[in-house]
Design a protein around this motif. Structure first.
Motif, short mmCIF file in Angstrom:
data_model
loop_
_atom_site.label_atom_id
_atom_site.label_comp_id
_atom_site.label_asym_id
_atom_site.label_seq_id
_atom_site.Cartn_x
_atom_site.Cartn_y
_atom_site.Cartn_z
N SER A 1 -4.74 14.79 -3.94
CA SER A 1 -4.10 13.90 -4.48
C SER A 1 -3.85 12.68 -3.83
O SER A 1 -4.09 12.69 -2.73
N PRO A 2 -3.90 11.59 -4.74
CA PRO A 2 -3.74 10.22 -3.99
C PRO A 2 -2.55 9.98 -2.97
O PRO A 2 -1.47 10.93 -3.14
N SER A 3 -2.80 9.52 -2.04
CA SER A 3 -2.04 9.42 -0.77
C SER A 3 -1.84 7.88 -0.04
O SER A 3 -3.01 7.34 -0.44
N THR A 4 -0.91 7.63 0.65
CA THR A 4 -0.74 6.43 1.06
C THR A 4 -1.74 6.33 2.52
O THR A 4 -1.85 5.19 2.94
N ASP B 1 -7.12 6.97 -1.35
CA ASP B 1 -6.29 5.78 -1.35
C ASP B 1 -5.30 5.54 -2.36
O ASP B 1 -6.07 5.21 -3.37
N ASN B 2 -3.93 5.69 -2.57
CA ASN B 2 -3.24 5.70 -3.56
C ASN B 2 -3.41 4.22 -4.35
O ASN B 2 -3.32 3.89 -5.48
N ASN B 3 -3.66 3.21 -3.59
CA ASN B 3 -3.67 1.83 -4.03
C ASN B 3 -4.86 1.37 -4.71
O ASN B 3 -5.03 0.47 -5.20
N VAL C 1 -6.83 4.14 -6.43
CA VAL C 1 -7.11 5.05 -7.39
C VAL C 1 -7.10 4.33 -9.04
O VAL C 1 -6.19 3.64 -9.05
#
Length: 182
Positions: free
Chosen positions: A60-63, A155-157, A159
């Motif tokens: 899952s995307p994460s920071t 990296d959520n930023n 994706v």
């Protein structure tokens, strides 16, 4: 005429003898210089274990790195071993769609350091391609293991919509090389 042939034969014989002696001397000196090279003696052996393998496939995307996968490898020199260098590889088995930009990242930490030993991404990496995440790390201890913690995350930023629903699967492997001891 007979005397001329004897003189030419004698001169030719002397020249061939000189060439033979020169060649033998050159071969001897070349052989001697190669065999006199001495190197260190002893064995080279590293004990390592993959303490925590990368097992999850859904990311899952994460920071930050703590929202992703974690792998751990420990290594040390075997008893009475020569010094050596240690390499760790991540080999993606499934990565399609997650390698189009730098969203799929990795960081490697050594022991309890808060500073990353190495960082990078899997951009343009294809399935079954080894990515060297630890490169020639010099091991010196025979008594305690050095721990390498490997984080892999999205990296959520970075994706993109195309990355949703894609899976990632990889293996950890390692090898080592003895340090030259001349």
């Amino acid at each position: 005429m007979k005397n001329e042939a004897k003189i030419i034969g004698t001169i030719l014989g002397i020249v061939l003898f000189i060439v033979l002696v020169a060649g033998a001397t050159y071969a001897y000196l070349l052989l001697k210089s190669e065999t006199d090279l001495t190197t260190g003696t002893g064995k080279f052996s590293i004990d390592y274990k993959i303490v925590k393998d990368i097992t999850a496939t859904n990311l899952s995307p994460s920071t930050n790195k703590s929202g992703g996968l974690i792998g751990k490898v420990q290594a040390k020199l075997s008893n009475n071993s020569l010094a050596g260098n240690f390499n760790i590889y991540i080999t993606p088995k499934t990565i399609d769609g997650l390698n189009t930009n730098e969203a799929l990242k990795y960081e490697v930490y050594v022991d309890n350091s808060t500073t990353a030993y190495k960082t990078g991404s899997f951009k343009n990496i294809t399935a079954n391609t080894k990515v060297k995440v630890v490169d020639a790390y010099s091991l010196s201890s025979t008594s305690s293991y050095t721990t390498f913690t490997i984080y892999i995350w999205l990296d959520n930023n970075l994706v993109t919509n195309e990355m949703f629903g894609k899976t990632f699967n990889a293996t950890i492997s390692a090898d080592s090389t003895a340090e030259a001891n001349f």
